[in-house]
Design an enzyme around this catalytic site. Sequence first.
Site, PDB file in Angstrom:
ATOM      1  N   ARG A  15       0.838  -1.208   0.000  1.00  0.00           N
ATOM      2  CA  ARG A  15       0.000   0.000   0.000  1.00  0.00           C
ATOM      3  C   ARG A  15       0.873   1.259   0.000  1.00  0.00           C
ATOM      4  NH1 ARG A  15      -0.660   4.759   2.620  1.00  0.00           N
ATOM      5  NH2 ARG A  15      -0.265   3.706   4.609  1.00  0.00           N
ATOM      6  N   HIS A 207       7.003   4.499  12.199  1.00  0.00           N
ATOM      7  CA  HIS A 207       6.959   4.371  10.737  1.00  0.00           C
ATOM      8  C   HIS A 207       7.984   5.352  10.168  1.00  0.00           C
ATOM      9  CE1 HIS A 207       4.293   3.925   6.962  1.00  0.00           C
ATOM     10  NE2 HIS A 207       5.197   4.832   6.619  1.00  0.00           N
ATOM     11  N   HIS A 209      10.717   6.629   7.188  1.00  0.00           N
ATOM     12  CA  HIS A 209      11.270   6.614   5.839  1.00  0.00           C
ATOM     13  C   HIS A 209      12.779   6.830   5.953  1.00  0.00           C
ATOM     14  CE1 HIS A 209       7.501   6.893   3.239  1.00  0.00           C
ATOM     15  NE2 HIS A 209       7.089   6.746   4.481  1.00  0.00           N
ATOM     16  N   CYS A 240       7.415   9.787  -1.053  1.00  0.00           N
ATOM     17  CA  CYS A 240       6.356  10.728  -0.698  1.00  0.00           C
ATOM     18  C   CYS A 240       6.241  11.747  -1.814  1.00  0.00           C
ATOM     19  CB  CYS A 240       6.662  11.435   0.625  1.00  0.00           C
ATOM     20  SG  CYS A 240       5.435  12.693   1.063  1.00  0.00           S
ATOM     21  N   ASN A 249      10.047   3.794   2.300  1.00  0.00           N
ATOM     22  CA  ASN A 249      10.019   3.313   3.674  1.00  0.00           C
ATOM     23  C   ASN A 249      11.285   2.511   3.959  1.00  0.00           C
ATOM     24  OD1 ASN A 249       6.959   3.635   4.604  1.00  0.00           O
ATOM     25  ND2 ASN A 249       6.958   2.989   2.470  1.00  0.00           N
TER      26      ASN A 249
END
Length: 299
Positions: A15, A207, A209, A240, A249
């Site tokens: 996703r 989370h 990156h 992004c 990520n």
Amino acid sequence: MNAANFVRIVEVGARDGLQNEKTLLPADVKIALIDRLSSTGLSVVEATSFVSPKWVPQLADAAQVYTGIRKVPGVTYPVLVPNEQGYERARAVGVTEIAVFTAASEAFNQKNINASIDESIDRFRPVMARAREDGVSVRGYVSTVLGCPYQGEVPLADVVRVAKALHELGCHEISLGDTIGVGTPAKARAMLRAVAAEVPMDALAVHFHDTYGQALANILSCLEEGVRVVDSAVSGTGGCPYAKGATGNVASEDVVYMLHGMGMQTGVDLDLLIATGAWLAAQLGKETASRVTRARTAA
């Protein structure tokens, strides 16, 4: 299994990873990816996003993908929903776990979804109400927790306020995202501590990156504070679209390698994960971003 020694990996590659890749993969390849991930021992594989295909064409096939994947017992397949329409589309194909998202940065929210933070949270209220009625589990994402491409620094108080609001609305877990990958370990630690003063640590996830190569160090600093849920994307997919130069990520393979090297448990078969990451990179026609996969598959 020792809970203090176990880290749950939330795999977001299908996703959050694919929605920011230039290559549009067909539905059958996405289904194959998720099925491969399901066989690695991961317990959470985020499947897709029921956002408007106009805004995220990479995930226009959300319903087809969700209905096509093999649902493995013990594995959950959450999907992202932006509003009630997305919720209805998700429920129509049998989704039982969703995620909602907002940012800690006002400027980012305005650019991303054309709404203030408070307006975005208000949009979730009917979704949350329906989810409660339907017995659907809801996760909350807070992005730009360590920096914003538009306003720069993001006050810790804003991160805490948004995370607390989502938790109070009924999100069982709050994922704290460094969307543009600018965070460093001391800042990541301070941010997590501030949020954990208002939201229980066992309801928090991180989370990161890897734009500046700090993701693993940031994860380690947060593990030391007690977090036990980490988001990552196989092969380090993503980026992004609103952040210039932002890379994907942190790679799931690299996270699992680090955790296993620390004596932590994940339940994930690293060899199967590496094989899946290498396969995905080939599908995308690019080199994997995982250092572990590069090292293990070098000729």
